[in-house]
Scaffold this motif. Sequence first.
Motif, PDB file in Angstrom:
ATOM      1  N   HIS A   1      -2.558  -1.043  -0.440  1.00 55.48           N
ATOM      2  CA  HIS A   1      -2.814   0.211  -1.149  1.00 55.48           C
ATOM      3  C   HIS A   1      -3.161  -0.043  -2.611  1.00 55.48           C
ATOM      4  O   HIS A   1      -4.066   0.603  -3.170  1.00 55.48           O
ATOM      5  CB  HIS A   1      -1.586   1.113  -1.042  1.00 55.48           C
ATOM      6  CG  HIS A   1      -1.863   2.554  -1.332  1.00 55.48           C
ATOM      7  ND1 HIS A   1      -2.554   3.363  -0.477  1.00 55.48           N
ATOM      8  CD2 HIS A   1      -1.552   3.330  -2.408  1.00 55.48           C
ATOM      9  CE1 HIS A   1      -2.654   4.586  -0.989  1.00 55.48           C
ATOM     10  NE2 HIS A   1      -2.053   4.587  -2.161  1.00 55.48           N
TER      11      HIS A   1
ATOM     12  N   HIS B   1      -5.329   1.880   7.807  1.00 58.59           N
ATOM     13  CA  HIS B   1      -5.215   2.261   6.400  1.00 58.59           C
ATOM     14  C   HIS B   1      -6.576   2.269   5.702  1.00 58.59           C
ATOM     15  O   HIS B   1      -6.782   3.011   4.736  1.00 58.59           O
ATOM     16  CB  HIS B   1      -4.268   1.285   5.702  1.00 58.59           C
ATOM     17  CG  HIS B   1      -3.831   1.714   4.338  1.00 58.59           C
ATOM     18  ND1 HIS B   1      -3.633   3.024   3.972  1.00 58.59           N
ATOM     19  CD2 HIS B   1      -3.557   0.990   3.218  1.00 58.59           C
ATOM     20  CE1 HIS B   1      -3.253   3.098   2.713  1.00 58.59           C
ATOM     21  NE2 HIS B   1      -3.208   1.871   2.226  1.00 58.59           N
TER      22      HIS B   1
ATOM     23  N   LEU C   1       0.678   9.298  -0.210  1.00 56.84           N
ATOM     24  CA  LEU C   1       0.221   8.475   0.894  1.00 56.84           C
ATOM     25  C   LEU C   1      -0.561   9.268   1.918  1.00 56.84           C
ATOM     26  O   LEU C   1      -1.218   8.691   2.784  1.00 56.84           O
ATOM     27  CB  LEU C   1       1.413   7.781   1.586  1.00 56.84           C
ATOM     28  CG  LEU C   1       2.182   6.776   0.715  1.00 56.84           C
ATOM     29  CD1 LEU C   1       3.338   6.181   1.511  1.00 56.84           C
ATOM     30  CD2 LEU C   1       1.265   5.696   0.190  1.00 56.84           C
TER      31      LEU C   1
END
Length: 394
Positions: A304, A208, A393
């Motif tokens: 996130h 990520h 995303l």
Amino acid sequence: MAGLVPVLEAQQRLLALGTRVESETVALSLAAGRWAAADVMALRSQPATDLSAMDGYAIRFADLPGPFTLIGESAAGHGFAGTVSTGETARIFTGAAMPAGADTVLVQEEATPDGAHVILSGEGPPARGRNVRAAGLDFTEGELLVGRGDRLTPARIAVAAIAGYGALEVNRRVRIAILTTGDELVPPGAPIGAGQVPEANGVMLASHLADLPIDIALPPILPDRLDQITAAIAAIDADIIVTIGGASVGDHDLIRPAIEAAGGSIDFWRIALRPGKPMLAGRIGGAVILGLPGNPVSAFVTAHLFLRPLIAALGGARDPFPQTITATLGAALPANDQRQDYLRAWWEDGRVIAASKQDSSMLKTLAESACLIIRPPFAPAAQQGDVVDILPLA
């Protein structure tokens, strides 16, 4: 749920715990993805002189409709040294400097060579200045091209290069260590015994964060032992220490006492957020420490919303927070409670549909999701066709 910290407040408090990393000067080839540590001002104008935008013939507009006497040629990097005077033309190619005296380009499709002359053969004469890129068309010397705190995208690196730079002042890479804890965890791909589960959070978070300018360490999985977790935290030299799991209040949730035993302090704990309520944040030495929940979707969402912005802020970003966009709901949603929800969702016929099951352990649903639908605290029921905020995303 008294004592829960609102999401926005938690984000602001987290960023206040950190300090922007120092700057360094790196070659353009190493600057991708960094944040500019200083304004990038043009060292030259682009183009530096008038250029042709087409292959054709450089002429004086006042001499139309011709004919023109061909006196030379101008190619990119090899300009015509003479001057185009009355009734004259020079063959010219795209990107070549306009000869002195010429102010217009007659494209080759509109002209016919006839020995030493060129005859206008198009439907009509071009406008004055047609097919010429004027000096400074893109930017001029001294113009601001990239602001301090802007991320250095490929286009921004290219504009810096053509503006005269071979290196840029950027903020150094942020150093991160990710610690995973849990007696039940085994490395991905390892044999799985009774009661064990493959560790997925560490590799998920590393992936990520892969697009960010970081140096990342992934130490081996730690058991649920206070002494080992404490020693590991105390030994790390990093800008950000991330722990995964053990941030709640169970008998085996050891992150808070380990941080304190290692000499750190907790600034806040428990967020008005779903998924991700047990997240905590604090400091130890010169590092910010961020304790993410162990449930994988909770770990992803909190990374996130909090970890990526923290990295961006330490790396020098002007605006470190993820940008929301609006979308139209494809299905109704119930009213929300006091926590801010981030619902996994996907696109269907141009609208967003929330997954029917939102359990924070369900990675398959996360893998299928294209965005997170944001439901503020106490949001009323939403109907199909309503507009909502989402976080993409992809």
